[in-house]
Design a protein around this motif. Structure first.
Motif, mmCIF file in Angstrom:
data_model
loop_
_atom_site.group_PDB
_atom_site.id
_atom_site.type_symbol
_atom_site.label_atom_id
_atom_site.label_comp_id
_atom_site.label_asym_id
_atom_site.label_seq_id
_atom_site.Cartn_x
_atom_site.Cartn_y
_atom_site.Cartn_z
ATOM 1 N N ALA A 174 7.334 5.297 -14.079
ATOM 2 C CA ALA A 174 6.737 5.145 -15.379
ATOM 3 C C ALA A 174 7.826 4.433 -16.283
ATOM 4 N N GLY A 175 7.452 3.310 -16.971
ATOM 5 C CA GLY A 175 8.330 2.535 -17.758
ATOM 6 C C GLY A 175 8.924 1.202 -17.082
ATOM 7 N N SER A 176 8.367 1.211 -15.757
ATOM 8 C CA SER A 176 9.124 0.098 -14.768
ATOM 9 C C SER A 176 8.331 -1.383 -15.156
ATOM 10 N N VAL A 177 9.169 -2.482 -15.039
ATOM 11 C CA VAL A 177 8.989 -3.663 -15.219
ATOM 12 C C VAL A 177 9.112 -4.444 -13.654
ATOM 13 N N ALA A 227 5.451 -1.593 0.960
ATOM 14 C CA ALA A 227 4.547 -0.645 1.301
ATOM 15 C C ALA A 227 5.402 0.659 1.449
ATOM 16 N N ASN A 228 4.795 1.885 0.959
ATOM 17 C CA ASN A 228 5.381 3.069 1.345
ATOM 18 C C ASN A 228 6.532 3.575 0.520
ATOM 19 N N VAL A 229 6.945 3.131 -0.617
ATOM 20 C CA VAL A 229 7.950 3.547 -1.342
ATOM 21 C C VAL A 229 7.722 4.013 -2.574
ATOM 22 N N VAL A 230 8.806 4.529 -3.190
ATOM 23 C CA VAL A 230 9.167 5.006 -4.642
ATOM 24 C C VAL A 230 9.809 3.975 -5.052
ATOM 25 N N ALA A 231 9.463 3.320 -6.159
ATOM 26 C CA ALA A 231 10.152 2.230 -6.750
ATOM 27 C C ALA A 231 10.162 2.399 -8.477
ATOM 28 N N VAL A 278 13.230 -0.432 -5.198
ATOM 29 C CA VAL A 278 13.205 0.440 -4.604
ATOM 30 C C VAL A 278 14.088 1.609 -4.551
ATOM 31 N N LEU A 279 13.626 2.829 -4.627
ATOM 32 C CA LEU A 279 14.542 4.005 -4.960
ATOM 33 C C LEU A 279 14.494 4.594 -3.294
ATOM 34 N N ARG A 280 13.517 4.828 -2.650
ATOM 35 C CA ARG A 280 13.672 5.674 -1.568
ATOM 36 C C ARG A 280 12.097 5.200 -0.906
ATOM 37 N N GLU A 332 0.734 -1.036 -0.065
ATOM 38 C CA GLU A 332 -0.100 0.029 -0.113
ATOM 39 C C GLU A 332 0.819 1.222 -0.089
ATOM 40 N N ASN A 333 0.295 2.268 -0.472
ATOM 41 C CA ASN A 333 0.678 3.731 -0.562
ATOM 42 C C ASN A 333 2.189 3.668 -1.426
ATOM 43 N N THR A 334 2.331 2.677 -2.300
ATOM 44 C CA THR A 334 3.656 2.782 -3.322
ATOM 45 C C THR A 334 3.305 3.244 -4.457
#
Length: 202
Positions: A158-161, A168-172, A179-181, A152-154
């Protein structure tokens, strides 16, 4: 156990047997009607999607065109939005939470084929369920592969595979997605990168 039961049990199955071809044809007919509605025919589009999908909340909007295999394996929560070109291969269960947003051309792919050519040429394929949590945003052209869960909340860039579970709770983002952060309370004041909201009702 017939081929439909095998498909739903995530076992190897043959997609043209035991009525599966007819079930896919039913979905295609409904999707044809949906995708060819006039843009102003919102209620008719929603009626058709309710006829097709296994479950969907009261408030949703799926832009045309939308495509899926069966429809009945898709369960969606409240406040769902899918932009143009959404594709869901639902030979296995696809579960989507509340307040989920898909950007254009998102592909949710439960279906797959064996790696070895001899096995693949036998006609057997498989489907592994996908789960997407509440408040998830998938960017444009994101591909989610079989068996993946997204917490949840992730936010998936764009363009990710997406080839493995995302917490949960990340930017990837990326191919393969990683996972980036983490997403923190500090992020709340920004609407885009370093741009701060100039309104109070966000």
């Amino acid at each position: 156990m017939n081929q439909r039961d095998r498909m739903l049990a995530a076992l190897p199955y043959k997609a043209w047997l035991d009525g599966l071809s007819e079930e896919r044809m039913r979905a295609k007919e409904i999707l044809f009607d949906h995708n060819n509605c006039r843009p102003s025919q919102v209620e008719e589009r929603q009626r058709l999607l309710r006829l097709l999908l296994g479950k969907i909340g009261q408030n949703f909007n799926i832009e045309q065109p939308f495509r899926c295999d069966y429809g009945y394996n898709i369960e969606i929560g409240e406040n769902f939005y899918a932009n143009y070109g959404c594709l869901i291969l639902d030979v296995a269960k696809v579960t989507i939470g509340n307040n989920v947003q898909f950007a254009p051309n998102v592909s949710i792919l439960t279906a797959g084929h064996p790696l070895h050519p001899q096995s693949r040429n036998s006609g057997y394929e498989y489907g592994i369920p996908i789960q997407i949590g509440h408040n998830v945003w998938l960017g444009a052209n994101v591909i989610v592969n079989p068996g993946v869960s997204i917490g949840e909340n992730t936010v998936i860039g764009a363009g990710s595979v997406v080839t493995k579970a995302m917490p949960a709770n990340v930017v990837a983002a990326g191919n393969p997605c990683r996972v980036l952060r983490s997403i923190t309370d500090e992020d709340r004041k920004y609407y885009y990168k370093d741009r701060i909201f100039d309104v109070e009702d966000y």
